[in-house]
Motif scaffolding. Structure first.
Motif, short mmCIF file in Angstrom:
data_model
loop_
_atom_site.label_atom_id
_atom_site.label_comp_id
_atom_site.label_asym_id
_atom_site.label_seq_id
_atom_site.Cartn_x
_atom_site.Cartn_y
_atom_site.Cartn_z
N ALA A 1 0.81 -1.38 -0.17
CA ALA A 1 0.26 -0.45 0.09
C ALA A 1 1.18 0.82 -0.07
CB ALA A 1 -0.99 -0.12 1.13
N GLY A 2 2.17 1.00 0.42
CA GLY A 2 2.81 2.12 0.19
C GLY A 2 3.57 2.91 -0.75
N PHE A 3 3.55 1.70 -1.20
CA PHE A 3 4.02 1.80 -2.85
C PHE A 3 2.79 2.09 -3.70
CE2 PHE A 3 7.76 -1.22 -1.93
CZ PHE A 3 8.35 -1.52 -2.96
N VAL A 4 1.65 1.38 -3.56
CA VAL A 4 0.74 2.80 -4.48
C VAL A 4 0.34 3.90 -3.71
CG1 VAL A 4 -1.76 2.45 -4.72
CG2 VAL A 4 0.03 0.70 -4.27
N ALA A 5 0.34 4.30 -2.44
CA ALA A 5 0.63 5.69 -2.25
C ALA A 5 1.96 6.90 -2.79
CB ALA A 5 0.16 5.31 -0.46
N LEU A 6 3.00 5.99 -2.40
CA LEU A 6 3.99 6.97 -3.16
C LEU A 6 4.26 6.65 -5.11
CD1 LEU A 6 6.17 5.24 -0.65
CD2 LEU A 6 6.16 7.76 -0.96
N MET A 7 3.19 6.11 -5.23
CA MET A 7 3.74 5.91 -6.82
C MET A 7 2.66 6.93 -7.49
SD MET A 7 6.47 4.75 -7.73
CE MET A 7 7.31 5.53 -6.45
N ALA A 8 1.23 6.77 -6.67
CA ALA A 8 0.39 7.55 -7.17
C ALA A 8 0.48 9.07 -7.04
CB ALA A 8 -1.40 6.99 -6.37
N THR B 1 1.94 -2.06 -9.26
CA THR B 1 1.85 -2.72 -10.09
C THR B 1 2.45 -4.49 -9.52
OG1 THR B 1 1.17 -1.86 -11.70
CG2 THR B 1 0.86 -4.42 -12.11
N GLY B 2 4.10 -3.89 -8.97
CA GLY B 2 4.60 -5.02 -8.77
C GLY B 2 4.76 -5.65 -7.22
N ALA B 3 4.18 -4.19 -6.96
CA ALA B 3 4.23 -4.58 -4.73
C ALA B 3 2.43 -4.92 -5.10
CB ALA B 3 4.48 -3.26 -4.45
N VAL B 4 1.09 -4.53 -5.65
CA VAL B 4 0.19 -5.04 -5.36
C VAL B 4 -0.49 -6.78 -5.94
CG1 VAL B 4 -2.26 -5.35 -6.41
CG2 VAL B 4 -1.35 -2.90 -5.82
N THR B 5 0.92 -7.41 -7.23
CA THR B 5 1.28 -8.44 -7.48
C THR B 5 1.95 -9.56 -6.79
OG1 THR B 5 1.38 -7.50 -9.49
CG2 THR B 5 2.24 -9.59 -9.40
N VAL B 6 2.70 -8.85 -5.26
CA VAL B 6 3.83 -9.86 -4.40
C VAL B 6 1.91 -10.05 -3.24
CG1 VAL B 6 5.21 -9.23 -2.63
CG2 VAL B 6 5.86 -9.00 -5.21
N ALA B 7 1.95 -8.73 -3.09
CA ALA B 7 0.17 -8.61 -1.92
C ALA B 7 -0.54 -9.23 -2.49
CB ALA B 7 -0.10 -7.57 -1.82
N THR C 1 -8.03 -10.29 -0.30
CA THR C 1 -7.59 -9.31 0.47
C THR C 1 -6.57 -9.04 0.26
OG1 THR C 1 -8.44 -11.34 2.09
CG2 THR C 1 -7.92 -9.66 3.26
N GLY C 2 -5.46 -8.36 -0.27
CA GLY C 2 -3.79 -8.30 -0.36
C GLY C 2 -4.33 -7.51 -1.79
N LEU C 3 -4.93 -7.68 -2.31
CA LEU C 3 -5.56 -6.28 -3.42
C LEU C 3 -5.81 -5.32 -2.67
CD1 LEU C 3 -5.55 -5.66 -6.68
CD2 LEU C 3 -7.85 -6.99 -6.07
N LEU D 1 -4.08 -1.93 -2.54
CA LEU D 1 -5.20 -1.11 -3.54
C LEU D 1 -5.40 -0.25 -2.71
CD1 LEU D 1 -4.74 -0.77 -6.35
CD2 LEU D 1 -6.30 -1.82 -6.61
N GLY D 2 -6.11 -0.26 -1.91
CA GLY D 2 -7.97 0.03 -1.53
C GLY D 2 -6.66 1.34 -0.85
N LEU D 3 -6.08 0.47 0.23
CA LEU D 3 -5.30 1.84 1.35
C LEU D 3 -4.11 2.56 0.61
CD1 LEU D 3 -4.58 2.62 4.65
CD2 LEU D 3 -3.18 0.71 4.34
N GLY D 4 -3.69 2.47 -0.09
CA GLY D 4 -2.34 2.80 -0.63
C GLY D 4 -3.25 4.05 -1.82
N LEU D 5 -4.71 3.88 -2.53
CA LEU D 5 -5.10 4.58 -3.07
C LEU D 5 -5.62 5.86 -2.28
CD1 LEU D 5 -7.61 3.61 -5.79
CD2 LEU D 5 -4.57 5.04 -6.41
N VAL D 6 -6.13 5.42 -0.99
CA VAL D 6 -6.42 6.96 0.02
C VAL D 6 -6.14 7.37 0.74
CG1 VAL D 6 -7.62 6.45 2.47
CG2 VAL D 6 -8.82 4.84 0.91
N GLY D 7 -4.52 6.36 0.50
CA GLY D 7 -3.17 6.83 1.24
C GLY D 7 -2.76 8.75 0.74
#
Length: 176
Positions: free
Chosen positions: A78-85, A112-118, A141-143, A147-153
């Motif tokens: 989620a940190g990856f998603v937030a930072l990259m977004a 995408t790589g981080a979400v895939t690992v999650a 659940t990992g998705l 993705l959810g927490l990352g985008l909210v952040g």
């Protein structure tokens, strides 16, 4: 028993995680360090540049190293998603897709790589597996968490701190 998939996930986690952590360490120890990074953040419209620089550096290091060692994997993803977004929205979206033109291609690959690992889980060669005997949240659940927490952040950070810089006024027509 460690499988080829466990080793593949380890390799993917290490490449993604160390890459992101290196960006964080660079903010502390590279070229402009925190003061230079703070000025750059302010120039792209982020309020409180020094706070943003330190927060981004710490988040990149924490998310990167967390994913690399496979600890709390959906949260570090989620940190990856937030930072990259945030990076895409503030800097890269206006430049198109390809990284060669400062586009958002690289950001997409990291997130995408981080979400895939999650979604797959970090594998047996991870702290999640060593501590919890499995990854505590994989699949859908990992998705949802990554993705959810990352985008909210990301949306929260942008709403609180991003104010796009004003564009300079176009020169007035002289009518000649």
């Amino acid at each position: 028993m460690v499988t080829a998939a466990d080793v593949a996930l380890l390799i993917l986690r290490l490449v993604l995680g160390v890459s992101l952590a290196a960006h964080g360490f660079n903010k502390f120890f590279g070229g402009g360090r925190i003061p230079g990074t703070a000025r750059w953040f302010e120039s792209i419209g982020m309020k409180y540049g020094k706070f943003q620089a330190v927060t981004a550096a710490v988040a990149e290091i924490a998310a990167g190293l967390g994913l690399a060692v496979g600890l709390l994997t959906p949260i570090t993803a989620a940190g990856f998603v937030a930072l990259m977004a945030v990076a895409v929205w503030t800097v890269h979206r206006k430049n198109g897709f390809f990284i060669i033109k400062e586009g958002w291609e690289y950001n997409l690959v990291l997130a995408t790589g981080a979400v895939t690992v999650a979604m797959l889980g970090p594998g047996r060669l991870s702290l999640d597996h060593q501590i919890f005997c499995h990854c505590w949240a994989t699949g859908w659940t990992g998705l949802a968490i990554s993705l959810g927490l990352g985008l909210v952040g990301a949306i929260g950070q942008l709403a609180l701190f991003y104010r796009p810089p004003a564009k300079p006024d176009a020169p007035a027509a002289t009518g000649e």
